[in-house]
Design a protein around this motif. Structure first.
Motif, PDB file in Angstrom:
ATOM      1  N   ALA A  39       6.941 -12.241 -43.182  1.00 10.18           N
ATOM      2  CA  ALA A  39       6.180 -12.892 -44.252  1.00 10.18           C
ATOM      3  C   ALA A  39       4.814 -12.229 -44.388  1.00 10.18           C
ATOM      4  O   ALA A  39       4.209 -11.821 -43.403  1.00 10.18           O
ATOM      5  CB  ALA A  39       6.010 -14.377 -43.953  1.00 10.18           C
ATOM      6  N   MET A  40       4.345 -12.136 -45.617  1.00  9.43           N
ATOM      7  CA  MET A  40       3.021 -11.589 -45.906  1.00  9.43           C
ATOM      8  C   MET A  40       2.202 -12.680 -46.587  1.00  9.43           C
ATOM      9  O   MET A  40       2.563 -13.137 -47.673  1.00  9.43           O
ATOM     10  CB  MET A  40       3.138 -10.375 -46.823  1.00  9.43           C
ATOM     11  N   VAL A  41       1.132 -13.108 -45.925  1.00 10.63           N
ATOM     12  CA  VAL A  41       0.271 -14.125 -46.522  1.00 10.63           C
ATOM     13  C   VAL A  41      -0.485 -13.493 -47.677  1.00 10.63           C
ATOM     14  O   VAL A  41      -1.114 -12.448 -47.531  1.00 10.63           O
ATOM     15  CB  VAL A  41      -0.703 -14.710 -45.478  1.00 10.63           C
ATOM     16  N   ARG A  42      -0.412 -14.117 -48.830  1.00  6.57           N
ATOM     17  CA  ARG A  42      -1.094 -13.623 -50.029  1.00  6.57           C
ATOM     18  C   ARG A  42      -2.396 -14.372 -50.288  1.00  6.57           C
ATOM     19  O   ARG A  42      -3.335 -13.828 -50.825  1.00  6.57           O
ATOM     20  CB  ARG A  42      -0.196 -13.772 -51.256  1.00  6.57           C
ATOM     21  N   ARG A  43      -2.425 -15.665 -49.908  1.00  3.02           N
ATOM     22  CA  ARG A  43      -3.613 -16.452 -50.215  1.00  3.02           C
ATOM     23  C   ARG A  43      -3.632 -17.708 -49.346  1.00  3.02           C
ATOM     24  O   ARG A  43      -2.600 -18.320 -49.096  1.00  3.02           O
ATOM     25  CB  ARG A  43      -3.566 -16.848 -51.699  1.00  3.02           C
ATOM     26  N   VAL A  44      -4.813 -18.065 -48.886  1.00  5.39           N
ATOM     27  CA  VAL A  44      -5.039 -19.363 -48.253  1.00  5.39           C
ATOM     28  C   VAL A  44      -5.698 -20.221 -49.323  1.00  5.39           C
ATOM     29  O   VAL A  44      -6.731 -19.855 -49.882  1.00  5.39           O
ATOM     30  CB  VAL A  44      -5.947 -19.249 -47.005  1.00  5.39           C
ATOM     31  N   ASN A  45      -5.093 -21.352 -49.648  1.00  5.29           N
ATOM     32  CA  ASN A  45      -5.570 -22.219 -50.724  1.00  5.29           C
ATOM     33  C   ASN A  45      -6.393 -23.359 -50.136  1.00  5.29           C
ATOM     34  O   ASN A  45      -5.948 -24.043 -49.214  1.00  5.29           O
ATOM     35  CB  ASN A  45      -4.374 -22.773 -51.497  1.00  5.29           C
ATOM     36  N   PHE A  46      -7.579 -23.556 -50.680  1.00  4.48           N
ATOM     37  CA  PHE A  46      -8.502 -24.564 -50.178  1.00  4.48           C
ATOM     38  C   PHE A  46      -8.593 -25.736 -51.147  1.00  4.48           C
ATOM     39  O   PHE A  46      -8.489 -25.561 -52.362  1.00  4.48           O
ATOM     40  CB  PHE A  46      -9.895 -23.950 -49.979  1.00  4.48           C
ATOM     41  N   ASP A  47      -8.812 -26.931 -50.600  1.00  6.48           N
ATOM     42  CA  ASP A  47      -9.005 -28.101 -51.448  1.00  6.48           C
ATOM     43  C   ASP A  47     -10.486 -28.248 -51.809  1.00  6.48           C
ATOM     44  O   ASP A  47     -11.296 -27.373 -51.504  1.00  6.48           O
ATOM     45  CB  ASP A  47      -8.459 -29.367 -50.774  1.00  6.48           C
ATOM     46  N   ARG A  48     -10.846 -29.356 -52.453  1.00  7.52           N
ATOM     47  CA  ARG A  48     -12.225 -29.561 -52.899  1.00  7.52           C
ATOM     48  C   ARG A  48     -13.223 -29.629 -51.754  1.00  7.52           C
ATOM     49  O   ARG A  48     -14.394 -29.373 -51.932  1.00  7.52           O
ATOM     50  CB  ARG A  48     -12.309 -30.837 -53.736  1.00  7.52           C
TER      51      ARG A  48
END
Length: 133
Positions: free
Chosen positions: A96-105
């Motif tokens: 797997a290749m991480v493309r993005r870490v998504n953050f909340d508010r």
């Protein structure tokens, strides 16, 4: 520093001894390596017994510690991942290749977007995996 498991007896101000990532001195000391350190010290370079001890100047010759536990290599996988994989709520995805870490508010990591072998894009959020073609 909290993850370090120093086994060299280094200064506790700069080393933690109870962490899972074990550090130790190299077990085999090559005679030529020992001589190299002697020559460096005699040439006026000074010695450095602990490159993590920032209470002193960092110049000088010395040995670096290695990531080892009882003579075996200690890595992130052996120190952390192998223990975490025993938990029921942990899944390891290889290839797997991480493309993005998504953050909340609140700027807390809420999900991870990754590709599996370049085919699927998946998003992990709140213990669920969502995949798209």
């Amino acid at each position: 520093m909290h993850s370090e498991g120093d086994q060299t007896g280094g200064n506790p101000e700069f080393h933690n001894k109870d962490g899972p990532w074990k550090n130790d001195d190299v077990r085999y000391q090559n005679p030529l390596s020992k001589r190299f350190l002697e020559v460096g010290a005699n040439a006026g370079l000074g010695t450095n017994g602990d490159f993590n001890d920032w209470s002193r100047p960092q110049n000088g010759v010395g040995r670096f510690t290695v990531s080892e536990d009882n003579g075996e290599r200690c890595s992130g996988a052996t120190a952390f991942l192998s223990k975490a994989m025993k938990r029921r709520n942990v899944t390891v995805r290889t290839g797997a290749m991480v493309r993005r870490v998504n953050f909340d508010r609140t700027k807390t990591a809420a999900s991870v977007t990754y590709d599996i072998l370049g085919d699927d894009t998946c998003r992990v959020s709140q213990n669920r995996v969502f995949c798209e073609k």
